[in-house]
Every structure is written in structure tokens, then in C-alpha cells.
Design a protein around this motif. Structure first.
Motif, PDB file in Angstrom:
ATOM      1  N   ILE A  48      -7.287   4.388   6.424  1.00  0.00           N
ATOM      2  CA  ILE A  48      -6.604   5.276   5.429  1.00  0.00           C
ATOM      3  C   ILE A  48      -7.637   6.358   5.185  1.00  0.00           C
ATOM      4  O   ILE A  48      -7.520   7.631   5.402  1.00  0.00           O
ATOM      5  CB  ILE A  48      -5.717   4.706   4.461  1.00  0.00           C
ATOM      6  N   TYR A  49      -8.711   5.955   4.674  1.00  0.00           N
ATOM      7  CA  TYR A  49      -9.957   6.897   4.641  1.00  0.00           C
ATOM      8  C   TYR A  49     -10.052   7.714   5.739  1.00  0.00           C
ATOM      9  O   TYR A  49     -10.294   8.885   5.487  1.00  0.00           O
ATOM     10  CB  TYR A  49     -11.157   6.003   4.127  1.00  0.00           C
ATOM     11  N   PHE A  71      -3.666   6.823  -2.614  1.00  0.00           N
ATOM     12  CA  PHE A  71      -2.711   6.381  -1.620  1.00  0.00           C
ATOM     13  C   PHE A  71      -2.367   4.923  -1.651  1.00  0.00           C
ATOM     14  O   PHE A  71      -1.129   4.479  -1.536  1.00  0.00           O
ATOM     15  CB  PHE A  71      -3.191   6.783  -0.161  1.00  0.00           C
ATOM     16  N   CYS A  72      -3.516   4.273  -1.433  1.00  0.00           N
ATOM     17  CA  CYS A  72      -3.582   2.664  -1.245  1.00  0.00           C
ATOM     18  C   CYS A  72      -2.799   2.007  -2.526  1.00  0.00           C
ATOM     19  O   CYS A  72      -1.974   1.268  -2.397  1.00  0.00           O
ATOM     20  CB  CYS A  72      -4.568   2.033  -1.020  1.00  0.00           C
ATOM     21  N   ILE A  73      -2.960   2.611  -3.666  1.00  0.00           N
ATOM     22  CA  ILE A  73      -2.527   2.291  -5.031  1.00  0.00           C
ATOM     23  C   ILE A  73      -0.957   2.534  -4.942  1.00  0.00           C
ATOM     24  O   ILE A  73      -0.350   1.599  -5.296  1.00  0.00           O
ATOM     25  CB  ILE A  73      -3.217   2.796  -6.269  1.00  0.00           C
ATOM     26  N   VAL A  74      -0.683   3.628  -4.670  1.00  0.00           N
ATOM     27  CA  VAL A  74       0.814   3.923  -4.265  1.00  0.00           C
ATOM     28  C   VAL A  74       1.664   2.954  -3.492  1.00  0.00           C
ATOM     29  O   VAL A  74       2.669   2.530  -4.097  1.00  0.00           O
ATOM     30  CB  VAL A  74       1.005   5.337  -4.080  1.00  0.00           C
ATOM     31  N   ILE A  75       1.204   2.820  -2.520  1.00  0.00           N
ATOM     32  CA  ILE A  75       1.702   1.697  -1.376  1.00  0.00           C
ATOM     33  C   ILE A  75       1.798   0.482  -2.061  1.00  0.00           C
ATOM     34  O   ILE A  75       2.919  -0.053  -1.911  1.00  0.00           O
ATOM     35  CB  ILE A  75       0.792   1.810  -0.044  1.00  0.00           C
ATOM     36  N   GLU A  76       0.700  -0.150  -2.662  1.00  0.00           N
ATOM     37  CA  GLU A  76       0.886  -1.379  -3.369  1.00  0.00           C
ATOM     38  C   GLU A  76       2.009  -1.438  -4.303  1.00  0.00           C
ATOM     39  O   GLU A  76       2.614  -2.312  -4.475  1.00  0.00           O
ATOM     40  CB  GLU A  76      -0.638  -1.713  -3.700  1.00  0.00           C
ATOM     41  N   VAL A  77       1.868  -0.277  -5.413  1.00  0.00           N
ATOM     42  CA  VAL A  77       2.822  -0.567  -6.521  1.00  0.00           C
ATOM     43  C   VAL A  77       4.268  -0.409  -5.908  1.00  0.00           C
ATOM     44  O   VAL A  77       5.088  -0.869  -6.529  1.00  0.00           O
ATOM     45  CB  VAL A  77       2.243   0.537  -7.390  1.00  0.00           C
ATOM     46  N   SER A  78       4.415   0.419  -4.784  1.00  0.00           N
ATOM     47  CA  SER A  78       5.502   0.559  -4.306  1.00  0.00           C
ATOM     48  C   SER A  78       6.293  -0.669  -3.843  1.00  0.00           C
ATOM     49  O   SER A  78       7.405  -0.786  -3.936  1.00  0.00           O
ATOM     50  CB  SER A  78       5.756   1.535  -3.017  1.00  0.00           C
ATOM     51  N   GLN A  79       5.333  -1.724  -3.570  1.00  0.00           N
ATOM     52  CA  GLN A  79       6.003  -2.904  -3.226  1.00  0.00           C
ATOM     53  C   GLN A  79       6.583  -3.727  -4.145  1.00  0.00           C
ATOM     54  O   GLN A  79       7.567  -4.619  -4.173  1.00  0.00           O
ATOM     55  CB  GLN A  79       4.645  -3.856  -2.772  1.00  0.00           C
ATOM     56  N   LEU A  80       6.499  -3.139  -5.456  1.00  0.00           N
ATOM     57  CA  LEU A  80       7.339  -3.938  -6.792  1.00  0.00           C
ATOM     58  C   LEU A  80       8.747  -3.246  -6.421  1.00  0.00           C
ATOM     59  O   LEU A  80       9.736  -4.039  -7.001  1.00  0.00           O
ATOM     60  CB  LEU A  80       6.795  -3.385  -7.857  1.00  0.00           C
ATOM     61  N   LEU A  97       3.679  -3.130   8.214  1.00  0.00           N
ATOM     62  CA  LEU A  97       2.068  -3.243   8.189  1.00  0.00           C
ATOM     63  C   LEU A  97       1.775  -1.860   7.402  1.00  0.00           C
ATOM     64  O   LEU A  97       0.744  -1.792   6.890  1.00  0.00           O
ATOM     65  CB  LEU A  97       1.739  -2.550   9.824  1.00  0.00           C
ATOM     66  N   ILE A  98       2.696  -0.763   7.297  1.00  0.00           N
ATOM     67  CA  ILE A  98       2.347   0.424   6.614  1.00  0.00           C
ATOM     68  C   ILE A  98       2.775   0.014   5.171  1.00  0.00           C
ATOM     69  O   ILE A  98       1.853   0.528   4.195  1.00  0.00           O
ATOM     70  CB  ILE A  98       3.248   1.619   7.355  1.00  0.00           C
ATOM     71  N   LEU A  99       3.809  -0.254   4.811  1.00  0.00           N
ATOM     72  CA  LEU A  99       4.363  -0.600   3.301  1.00  0.00           C
ATOM     73  C   LEU A  99       3.988  -1.941   2.650  1.00  0.00           C
ATOM     74  O   LEU A  99       4.254  -1.974   1.582  1.00  0.00           O
ATOM     75  CB  LEU A  99       5.672  -0.255   3.378  1.00  0.00           C
ATOM     76  N   GLY A 100       3.657  -2.829   3.503  1.00  0.00           N
ATOM     77  CA  GLY A 100       3.212  -4.082   2.934  1.00  0.00           C
ATOM     78  C   GLY A 100       4.626  -4.766   2.745  1.00  0.00           C
ATOM     79  O   GLY A 100       6.072  -4.270   2.994  1.00  0.00           O
ATOM     80  N   LYS A 101       4.713  -6.097   2.010  1.00  0.00           N
ATOM     81  CA  LYS A 101       5.939  -6.803   1.831  1.00  0.00           C
ATOM     82  C   LYS A 101       6.126  -7.020   0.365  1.00  0.00           C
ATOM     83  O   LYS A 101       7.038  -7.145  -0.135  1.00  0.00           O
ATOM     84  CB  LYS A 101       5.972  -7.806   2.689  1.00  0.00           C
ATOM     85  N   GLY A 102       4.829  -7.550  -0.370  1.00  0.00           N
ATOM     86  CA  GLY A 102       5.058  -7.995  -1.775  1.00  0.00           C
ATOM     87  C   GLY A 102       3.653  -7.384  -2.400  1.00  0.00           C
ATOM     88  O   GLY A 102       2.577  -7.584  -1.851  1.00  0.00           O
ATOM     89  N   PHE A 103       3.938  -7.084  -3.911  1.00  0.00           N
ATOM     90  CA  PHE A 103       2.582  -6.698  -4.447  1.00  0.00           C
ATOM     91  C   PHE A 103       1.681  -7.690  -4.668  1.00  0.00           C
ATOM     92  O   PHE A 103       2.255  -9.066  -5.176  1.00  0.00           O
ATOM     93  CB  PHE A 103       3.223  -6.199  -5.974  1.00  0.00           C
TER      94      PHE A 103
END
Length: 134
Positions: A48-49, A71-80, A97-103
Motif C-alpha cells: 500500500i505504501y 488507509f490501513c487503519i480504515v480498512i481494518e476498522v471497516s472489518q467491524l 485480500l483487499i478488505l480482510g475478513k475480521g478486525f
């Protein structure tokens, strides 16, 4: 011309990191558990960097550092957020792979390490080539 070469270098780095990150999943049975557990997320964040460096080639590397962390924080928090529509996207390989599955809090640490390592490598290369800070 120089910006094109630098942008191309970041694109190559992005591709290399992408392959390395996917390899931690493909070859998970052959790699040490620590590598499988932690390197994929760190490499994703490093990628991402590099993507931000491709996009923001005229800006300082600190901009890419800041934006990639955000960006990475937003993606991780979006998993909530677990609505059916976004879980359907996460259910396919690319979406997962892009959005992840769980926080997971540990993912934020992995992302920070991946981004920081890439930033330091970037800074080191710049200093070697130019002999001064940006």
C-alpha cells in the motif's frame, strides 16, 4: 524522465511485494508459522505504501507514510462492519485480500511494521542516491 523511472521502480516493488505476500499464503505449509502468521499483513501494508508512492510521486515520502497508515487503519476498522453486501465482497478471494475478513488489533501492528520498514528502505535508498534528506 526521472519521475517515470522512479514511478516504475515503485511499480516493480509493488509487484514484487504482492508476489511475496501471496506466497506467504500459497506456501504456508512450507514456511515457518511466524512468517505465515505475520508477514502477509506487513507485506500488504508495505505494498500500500508503494502504491501511494506511485500515485504521489511529486509529494514527499512522509505523505505516503501518513496516507498508507490511515488507509490501513480504515480498512481494518471497516472489518467491524459486517453487513451482508460487504461480507459478500469479502467472501471472494480478491475482496478478502483487499478488505480482510475480521478486525484484529494485531493487524494494526503488522501494518505499521510493514509500512515503517518500507518507508525506512525508501528513505535509505534516497539518502544513498542523493546524500541528503528530502
Amino acid at each position: 524522465m526521472m519521475r517515470i523511472k522512479v514511478r516504475l521502480a515503485y511499480i516493480v516493488a509493488t509487484c514484487f511485494i504482492l508476489v511475496a505476500g501471496l506466497s506467504t499464503r500459497i506456501f504456508s505449509k512450507s514456511l515457518p508459522h511466524f512468517v505465515v502468521e505475520h508477514f502477509g499483513d506487513a507485506l500488504w501494508a508495505a505494498m500500500i505504501y508503494c502504491v501511494f508512492r506511485v500515485i504521489l510521486i511529486k509529494k514527499s515520502i512522509e505523505w505516503s507514510l501518513l496516507l498508507s497508515i490511515m488507509f490501513c487503519i480504515v480498512i481494518e476498522v471497516s472489518q467491524l462492519y459486517q453487513a451482508d453486501w460487504i461480507n459478500a465482497i469479502r467472501g471472494n478471494i480478491l475482496g478478502g485480500l483487499i478488505l480482510g475478513k475480521g478486525f484484529l488489533y494485531i493487524d494494526l501492528v503488522r501494518y505499521a511494521i510493514g509500512i515503517l520498514v518500507m518507508y525506512l528502505v525508501d528513505k535509505g535508498i534516497y539518502l544513498m542516491r542523493n546524500g541528503s534528506l528530502r
